[in-house]
Every structure is written in C-alpha cells, then in structure tokens.
Design an enzyme around this catalytic site. Structure first.
Site, PDB file in Angstrom:
ATOM      1  N   SER A  11       6.409   4.662  -9.651  1.00 27.30           N
ATOM      2  CA  SER A  11       5.957   4.264  -8.324  1.00 27.30           C
ATOM      3  C   SER A  11       4.712   3.409  -8.433  1.00 27.30           C
ATOM      4  O   SER A  11       4.117   3.281  -9.501  1.00 27.30           O
ATOM      5  CB  SER A  11       5.639   5.509  -7.497  1.00 27.30           C
ATOM      6  OG  SER A  11       4.455   6.101  -8.012  1.00 27.30           O
ATOM      7  N   LYS A  12       4.335   2.864  -7.287  1.00 30.62           N
ATOM      8  CA  LYS A  12       3.138   2.037  -7.204  1.00 30.62           C
ATOM      9  C   LYS A  12       1.919   2.852  -7.650  1.00 30.62           C
ATOM     10  O   LYS A  12       1.036   2.359  -8.322  1.00 30.62           O
ATOM     11  CB  LYS A  12       2.996   1.619  -5.738  1.00 30.62           C
ATOM     12  CG  LYS A  12       2.097   0.453  -5.514  1.00 30.62           C
ATOM     13  CD  LYS A  12       2.173   0.026  -4.078  1.00 30.62           C
ATOM     14  CE  LYS A  12       0.817   0.179  -3.443  1.00 30.62           C
ATOM     15  NZ  LYS A  12       0.806   0.225  -2.008  1.00 30.62           N
ATOM     16  N   ARG A  13       1.941   4.140  -7.260  1.00 28.75           N
ATOM     17  CA  ARG A  13       0.794   4.995  -7.597  1.00 28.75           C
ATOM     18  C   ARG A  13       0.643   5.207  -9.099  1.00 28.75           C
ATOM     19  O   ARG A  13      -0.477   5.314  -9.611  1.00 28.75           O
ATOM     20  CB  ARG A  13       0.911   6.356  -6.885  1.00 28.75           C
ATOM     21  CG  ARG A  13       0.536   6.244  -5.434  1.00 28.75           C
ATOM     22  CD  ARG A  13       0.049   7.561  -4.862  1.00 28.75           C
ATOM     23  NE  ARG A  13      -0.809   8.323  -5.755  1.00 28.75           N
ATOM     24  CZ  ARG A  13      -0.793   9.647  -5.837  1.00 28.75           C
ATOM     25  NH1 ARG A  13       0.050  10.331  -5.096  1.00 28.75           N
ATOM     26  NH2 ARG A  13      -1.606  10.275  -6.646  1.00 28.75           N
TER      27      ARG A  13
END
Ligand code: GLU
Length: 490
Positions: free
Chosen positions: A257-259
């Site tokens: 994910s982006k995180r």
C-alpha cells in the site's frame, strides 16, 4: 487477433500494481503482434479525481508502453472512456430487461439498510437475490401501473440470477472456478444516476472492443463468476481470463500500500502526483529499470536471468511464466536493477537527466560526460549523483582521524612526488604508473600513496577511482589541492 486492454479507474495516481497490470497486458499484445488498448473506467463519479487520466497516460508513455488504441490515441472501437458510452450501456441494458434477464428495483436505501440489519441480527450476510427478491419493491413484484409510476423516480437495474445452477469459468492462471448461483446476489448493473456499474460496463465493453484476453489484478477474481453470468445473459462467448497475483508488502501480510512506501521510504507510484507524493522517476529510477523490476513481480522466464528490458520482454514474455502466489515487493532489489541499468546507459544520456545535469552546473560542459562515466557505477538511483559528485568538490574539511594515521607514515615525500609528477604531466591519469613504480623502488606502501592522494583531493578515504578524479579535476586543481593538504598537515 490478440486484443487486450488496461482498464484503470481514474481515482488518483496509478499505483505500481496497476502499472504492472498494464505491462503484462502490453507484453501479451506485443508478443502476439496484437493490440494494446487503454480504456478509462470512469463510471463512478464520486471517486473521479481530476488529473488522474493524464497521469495514467503519462506514466504509460514514460515506461514506453504507448497504447495502440485509447482516449488519446484513438481507434475504431471508441469512445475509450466509459462516461462517453452511456447510450451503448442503455441499449444493452434495455435488451436484458426485455429478455427478462434484468429487472428494475425501486427499494429505498433505508429499506435496504433495514433488511441488511435484520439479516445481520440473525447472523446472516444480506443478499438481494433469488431467495428474497420477491419480498422487495421491484418490477417483478409491482403491478404494471405501480411500476410505471415508480419508473418516474429513482431506480437501479439488477441482474436476475437463475437459482439452483452452477456457474463455471476458466482462469488461465488459476484454472477452473465454479460457484453455485444460489451464493450470488442480483448484482446492480445500472445505478440510479443512470451510469452502469463497473461489472456491467466492463463486460459490455470487453465484448464490443473485441477483447481476446482480460488481464487484471487478482482482486477481481471473486467477481468473475458474476461477469460470466452477464456474458451468459447476452448469450456471448467469454474472452480468456488471467488474474495476476497480488503485489505484497515487503514484510508481513497483505497488499503493498501507499502507507508501506511512506513507512519504509520508497515510492509506490511511477511519477510525481503532488507535493507529498513523488514517484520512481523523481527518485532517480530509469523507466527501463522500473519496467524490468515490475516484470519480475510475479513472472520469470524459467531461467536465472533477471535483466530484461521492454524489448527483451516483448519476446520472452509468456503467460506460463506468471506465478499464482503473491509477489513480495523488494525495494533493494528494485534499486539493484536500476543500478544495472544506470551503469549500462550512455554517459551522454544520463548527463541530460535533470537529477544529474543540475549537479553538473559548476563543471565545464566538456567534462560532464566524463564525470558521469566516473560516477555512474556507484549510483543506485540518479539521486545518488548529488552525493557522488560532491567528491569532486574542494574538501571543506578532512577526515582528521585518517589524516593523523597517515601523518605517522610520513606522507610528505609521497605528496611532493605527486606534485612533481602532476607538474610534469599533461593529464592526471598519467601519474598512476610512474607514482607506483617510484613507490615500489622507494619501498613505500601503495596504501600510503593512495591515502595521501585521496585525502588531498577529496578529504576522506571514500569515493570513486582517485586517478580518474585527478584527470577530471585537471592539473591546476589537483596541484592546488595537494599543496593545500601539505599545508594542512604541516
Ligand atoms: N477499472 C477496474 C480497475 O481499476 C478494472 C478492472 C478490470 O480490468 O476489469 O481495477
């Protein structure tokens, strides 16, 4: 004829997972001399994000995957943007209604919420389907005049799923998938805003655009049986299906994910999106390297070889090489691949990249390519160039620990010898051999020679080949730095 499509929804910047899907579609098209289509799936108006369509197009172009057909490139099967195809969906949904494969549903959101809550109370998952559709307000339950009245308000159109059957569909990567229709709900095909849902538009467009193989992320696999029912409702044959393995987090469970990128400090998008979100490009990846790394996420050619540019991939890519299991993202590996490409790229091309050219402004242009040539083998991303080129700057301080150690070995004779050799030479490169010969004769260790030169020129013991540094700095600068260093140790 192989016709494949990449069908992103313009809901923000294109994640590298999406880019990998585009790549596998592109490769399947090129391998078979087919057509690679870009189709923008923008039927969900609430999730539409301005600018993402252009971003997708630019990202594909940066990677060298130019769509043969698409919103920008045109083609005979357009429009390639779903919001411009409303009349096509209307015509097709009317057909399903007429044939009794779909029906109008007039239930209010609050009525459905209540039904959902009631089901949950008894521990069931709510499903609007063959078992209970006759309990709701829809064109199957209302009489003709109530139905006509209701049609003046808001409604959706649902697929009428046949109870008690099995639906079977084949995926090229996962094999046969069979589901009981009793487990499926009457999916909404048209929403109350008059737009089709993803499922309906996707099937209609794949058919009308004559898509031969659907290649997409594994997250769509659960929808596949229901898509098959839509094909069946039209009496259409299905294309081939291929659901690609997920790209997993570097560590632990779940999708990248982006995180994860934010946490570990790597990009998950190809290009810059806004101030906060930068891409592989801005961090100094070459597009060839990103493409190569993405191909390795879930595919291999059965050999140990890991370096394939887009041209190679177009030849060697096969679906058999796609794995079932998720592919773990490994940023260090991506950097390693990039390092290989940087080292192979012509100095003149690298020197044009702004991450490089911005750092070369202080050096005479005739030296730019030499400087790049000297440093490129040390770069993992082009951002590293800034640090590497700083080796050429006049040292503002010296590694005093190393200086103290060197002083114990009486480096002055060495430094004066360097001065005299540089003085006699036209080019710093020429001092290497005579200097080593002299040291040999005088029984001075090469270590002392190299340390003297390194500390003089760059102030510490790291950095690129020091004789190449001499040659790039030129005679005057080398003399000045060695003299400065002699003064410094006095
Ligand atoms: N619009 C869908 C997405 O963005 C496409 C899925 C598909 O390729 O069918 O994931």
């Amino acid at each position: 004829m192989t016709r494949v499509r990449f069908a992103p929804s313009p809901t923000g910047p294109l994640h590298i997972g999406g880019l990998r899907t585009a790549l596998f579609n592109y490769l399947e098209a090129k391998k078979n001399k087919g057509v690679f289509i870009l189709r923008v799936e923008d039927t969900d108006q609430n999730r539409y994000v301005e600018g993402s369509e252009d971003y997708i197009q630019e990202a594909l172009e940066w990677c060298g995957m130019i769509p043969d057909e698409g919103p920008k490139n045109g083609g005979d099967f357009g429009p390639y943007k779903q919001s411009l195809r409303k009349s096509i969906y209307k015509e097709h949904i009317d057909r399903l209604i007429q044939e009794g494969s779909a029906y109008y549903a007039f239930d209010l959101p609050e009525e459905l919420s209540k039904a959902r809550l009631d089901a949950e109370k008894t521990g069931e998952t709510f499903k609007y389907g063959s078992e209970n559709r006759m309990n709701f307000k829809n064109s199957l339950t209302l009489n003709e005049s109530d139905k006509n009245k209701a049609l003046r308000g808001n409604y959706v159109i649902r697929l009428k799923v046949m109870p008690g059957c099995k639906v079977s569909v084949y995926d090229e990567i996962r094999g046969n998938i069979t589901v009981e229709t009793d487990l499926l709900d009457d999916k909404i095909l048209m929403k109350s805003d008059g737009m089709p849902t993803y499922h309906f538009a996707n099937v209609v467009d794949d058919k009308l655009m004559e898509i031969s193989t659907v290649i997409r992320g594994e997250e769509w696999l659960p929808s596949l049986p229901m898509h098959k029912l839509i094909y069946d409702a039209f009496n259409w044959s299905v294309p081939k299906f291929m659901h690609l393995p997920l790209i997993l987090k570097p560590k632990g469970k779940g999708k990248l994910s982006k995180r994860d990128g934010e946490k570990e400090g790597f990009p998950v998008f190809p290009l810059r999106w806004n101030k906060e979100i930068i891409g592989f490009k801005e961090i100094g990846f070459l597009p060839e390297a990103l493409v190569n790394y993405l191909a390795l996420l879930g595919w291999n050619d059965g050999s140990e070889n890991e370096l394939f540019n887009l041209n190679d991939l177009e030849k060697v890519f096969t679906i058999d090489g796609i794995q079932k299991a998720g592919a773990r993202f490994n940023y260090e590996k991506a950097r390693w691949v990039n390092h290989q490409y940087i080292a192979k790229t012509k100095n003149s091309i690298l020197a044009k990249n702004t991450l490089v050219s911005d750092e070369l402004l202080d050096y005479p242009s005739e030296k730019h390519e030499n400087i790049v040539g000297l440093l490129k083998e040390r770069l993992y991303t082009l951002i590293d160039f800034k640090k590497e080129v700083s080796f050429l700057k006049e040292p503002d301080k010296f590694d005093e620990k190393a200086v103290a150690k060197l002083k114990e070995k009486n480096p002055k004779t060495v430094l004066y010898k360097i001065l005299s050799l540089v003085n006699e030479s036209e080019d710093g490169f020429k001092i290497k051999e005579p200097l080593f010969q002299w040291a040999n004769k005088e029984k001075i260790s090469f270590g002392v020679v190299m340390q003297s030169l390194r500390l003089s020129l760059i102030g510490n013991l790291t950095g690129p080949d020091i004789f190449s540094v001499c040659s790039i700095l030129g005679k005057a600068v080398t003399l000045k730095r060695v003299s400065n260093f002699i003064n410094h140790i006095k």
